[in-house]
Design a protein around this motif. Structure first.
Motif, PDB file in Angstrom:
ATOM      1  N   GLN A  13      29.786  -5.474  58.094  1.00 41.79           N
ATOM      2  CA  GLN A  13      28.693  -5.592  57.137  1.00 41.79           C
ATOM      3  C   GLN A  13      27.482  -6.232  57.785  1.00 41.79           C
ATOM      4  N   ALA A  14      26.328  -5.938  57.241  1.00 38.74           N
ATOM      5  CA  ALA A  14      25.101  -6.560  57.733  1.00 38.74           C
ATOM      6  C   ALA A  14      25.236  -8.074  57.669  1.00 38.74           C
ATOM      7  N   GLY A  15      24.773  -8.737  58.727  1.00 42.51           N
ATOM      8  CA  GLY A  15      24.909 -10.176  58.830  1.00 42.51           C
ATOM      9  C   GLY A  15      26.159 -10.619  59.555  1.00 42.51           C
ATOM     10  N   GLY A  16      27.065  -9.688  59.783  1.00 43.30           N
ATOM     11  CA  GLY A  16      28.316 -10.010  60.443  1.00 43.30           C
ATOM     12  C   GLY A  16      28.203 -10.018  61.949  1.00 43.30           C
ATOM     13  N   SER A  17      29.367 -10.169  62.598  1.00 37.85           N
ATOM     14  CA  SER A  17      29.421 -10.281  64.053  1.00 37.85           C
ATOM     15  C   SER A  17      30.505  -9.383  64.628  1.00 37.85           C
ATOM     16  N   LEU A  18      30.289  -8.996  65.863  1.00 37.94           N
ATOM     17  CA  LEU A  18      31.290  -8.267  66.642  1.00 37.94           C
ATOM     18  C   LEU A  18      31.174  -8.722  68.094  1.00 37.94           C
ATOM     19  N   ARG A  19      32.279  -8.618  68.811  1.00 41.92           N
ATOM     20  CA  ARG A  19      32.241  -8.846  70.253  1.00 41.92           C
ATOM     21  C   ARG A  19      32.783  -7.611  70.947  1.00 41.92           C
ATOM     22  N   PHE A  29      33.754  -5.803  91.098  1.00 41.78           N
ATOM     23  CA  PHE A  29      33.024  -5.949  89.831  1.00 41.78           C
ATOM     24  C   PHE A  29      32.188  -7.210  89.821  1.00 41.78           C
ATOM     25  N   SER A  30      32.709  -8.278  90.412  1.00 44.64           N
ATOM     26  CA  SER A  30      31.996  -9.557  90.385  1.00 44.64           C
ATOM     27  C   SER A  30      30.673  -9.497  91.140  1.00 44.64           C
ATOM     28  N   ARG A  31      30.493  -8.486  91.969  1.00 43.40           N
ATOM     29  CA  ARG A  31      29.275  -8.357  92.749  1.00 43.40           C
ATOM     30  C   ARG A  31      28.395  -7.221  92.238  1.00 43.40           C
ATOM     31  N   LYS A  32      28.544  -6.904  90.970  1.00 42.64           N
ATOM     32  CA  LYS A  32      27.730  -5.838  90.379  1.00 42.64           C
ATOM     33  C   LYS A  32      27.049  -6.356  89.121  1.00 42.64           C
ATOM     34  N   THR A  33      25.799  -6.003  89.012  1.00 48.69           N
ATOM     35  CA  THR A  33      25.107  -6.278  87.756  1.00 48.69           C
ATOM     36  C   THR A  33      25.720  -5.415  86.664  1.00 48.69           C
ATOM     37  N   VAL A  34      25.894  -5.986  85.487  1.00 44.42           N
ATOM     38  CA  VAL A  34      26.471  -5.245  84.371  1.00 44.42           C
ATOM     39  C   VAL A  34      25.471  -5.253  83.218  1.00 44.42           C
ATOM     40  N   ALA A  35      25.467  -4.199  82.457  1.00 39.32           N
ATOM     41  CA  ALA A  35      24.509  -4.078  81.365  1.00 39.32           C
ATOM     42  C   ALA A  35      25.136  -3.372  80.172  1.00 39.32           C
ATOM     43  N   TRP A  36      24.488  -3.534  79.044  1.00 40.21           N
ATOM     44  CA  TRP A  36      24.842  -2.805  77.828  1.00 40.21           C
ATOM     45  C   TRP A  36      23.628  -1.997  77.379  1.00 40.21           C
ATOM     46  N   PHE A  37      23.902  -0.767  76.991  1.00 47.06           N
ATOM     47  CA  PHE A  37      22.915   0.118  76.406  1.00 47.06           C
ATOM     48  C   PHE A  37      23.467   0.610  75.076  1.00 47.06           C
ATOM     49  N   ARG A  38      22.610   1.255  74.312  1.00 49.94           N
ATOM     50  CA  ARG A  38      23.101   1.843  73.068  1.00 49.94           C
ATOM     51  C   ARG A  38      22.315   3.101  72.747  1.00 49.94           C
ATOM     52  N   ARG A  39      22.942   3.971  71.977  1.00 46.09           N
ATOM     53  CA  ARG A  39      22.277   5.187  71.510  1.00 46.09           C
ATOM     54  C   ARG A  39      22.559   5.341  70.028  1.00 46.09           C
ATOM     55  N   GLU A  89      20.195  -1.304  61.564  1.00 41.21           N
ATOM     56  CA  GLU A  89      19.564  -0.605  62.682  1.00 41.21           C
ATOM     57  C   GLU A  89      20.257  -0.849  64.016  1.00 41.21           C
ATOM     58  N   ASP A  90      21.263  -1.715  64.033  1.00 38.01           N
ATOM     59  CA  ASP A  90      22.072  -1.902  65.238  1.00 38.01           C
ATOM     60  C   ASP A  90      23.185  -0.855  65.336  1.00 38.01           C
ATOM     61  N   THR A  91      23.324  -0.039  64.322  1.00 39.76           N
ATOM     62  CA  THR A  91      24.326   1.026  64.342  1.00 39.76           C
ATOM     63  C   THR A  91      24.047   1.982  65.496  1.00 39.76           C
ATOM     64  N   ALA A  92      25.036   2.159  66.359  1.00 37.87           N
ATOM     65  CA  ALA A  92      24.862   2.982  67.551  1.00 37.87           C
ATOM     66  C   ALA A  92      26.177   3.045  68.304  1.00 37.87           C
ATOM     67  N   VAL A  93      26.210   3.923  69.294  1.00 41.14           N
ATOM     68  CA  VAL A  93      27.276   3.890  70.288  1.00 41.14           C
ATOM     69  C   VAL A  93      26.798   2.972  71.406  1.00 41.14           C
ATOM     70  N   THR A 116      31.496   2.762  72.752  1.00 35.43           N
ATOM     71  CA  THR A 116      32.246   2.330  71.577  1.00 35.43           C
ATOM     72  C   THR A 116      31.296   2.303  70.385  1.00 35.43           C
ATOM     73  N   GLN A 117      31.757   2.826  69.257  1.00 31.94           N
ATOM     74  CA  GLN A 117      30.901   2.960  68.082  1.00 31.94           C
ATOM     75  C   GLN A 117      30.814   1.641  67.327  1.00 31.94           C
ATOM     76  N   VAL A 118      29.600   1.260  67.002  1.00 30.86           N
ATOM     77  CA  VAL A 118      29.351   0.111  66.132  1.00 30.86           C
ATOM     78  C   VAL A 118      28.603   0.616  64.915  1.00 30.86           C
ATOM     79  N   THR A 119      29.147   0.353  63.741  1.00 27.14           N
ATOM     80  CA  THR A 119      28.510   0.769  62.503  1.00 27.14           C
ATOM     81  C   THR A 119      28.303  -0.451  61.627  1.00 27.14           C
ATOM     82  N   VAL A 120      27.060  -0.680  61.238  1.00 27.33           N
ATOM     83  CA  VAL A 120      26.711  -1.826  60.414  1.00 27.33           C
ATOM     84  C   VAL A 120      26.312  -1.309  59.042  1.00 27.33           C
ATOM     85  N   SER A 121      27.044  -1.714  58.031  1.00 27.18           N
ATOM     86  CA  SER A 121      26.747  -1.268  56.671  1.00 27.18           C
ATOM     87  C   SER A 121      25.843  -2.269  55.976  1.00 27.18           C
ATOM     88  N   SER A 122      24.912  -1.748  55.218  1.00 28.91           N
ATOM     89  CA  SER A 122      23.944  -2.629  54.534  1.00 28.91           C
ATOM     90  C   SER A 122      24.375  -2.910  53.104  1.00 28.91           C
TER      91      SER A 122
END
Length: 122
Positions: A13-19, A29-39, A89-93, A116-122
């Motif tokens: 739900q909106a206002g909630g949290s996920l990790r 892996f420890s010697r690589k920059t890591v990032a998150w993107f979304r679509r 509006e954070d809903t995305a893969v 991984t799909q994240v869906t935020v319901s309002s």
């Protein structure tokens, strides 16, 4: 070769949290920059956050500053994206990426997960 597997997405739900987690294979892996993107549906992929392996600097897109936090545990070969105060509006893969091939933290990366799909319901 590095393989990345994301997990932790879901419906919240909106206002909630996920990790989100990004488990990486490979000994460097420890010697690589890591990032998150979304679509989001109907939109281009966009940068969310990055964690530089050298120095540990972090970078965030303006729209997540103060709400999301990127971190990593090199002993577990895992990166995380803690997401708080989620909005519809954070809903995305969400995709994990590793090893920059451009100077910019929001630029191109060599390795990508399947998302991984994240869906935020309002």
């Amino acid at each position: 070769q590095v393989q990345l597997v994301e997990s932790g997405g879901g419906l919240v739900q909106a206002g909630g949290s996920l990790r989100l987690s990004c488990a990486a294979s490979g000994p460097t892996f420890s010697r690589k920059t890591v990032a998150w993107f979304r679509r989001a549906p109907g939109k281009e992929r966009e940068f969310v956050a990055a964690h530089f392996w050298s120095g540990g600097a972090t970078y965030y897109a303006d729209f997540v500053k103060g709400r999301f936090a990127i971190s990593r545990d090199n002993a577990k070969n895992t990166a995380y994206l803690e997401m708080n105060s989620l909005k519809s509006e954070d809903t995305a893969v969400y995709y994990c990426a590793a090893e920059r091939i451009q100077d910019s933290p929001s630029g191109a990366y060599r390795y990508w997960g399947q998302g991984t799909q994240v869906t935020v319901s309002s």
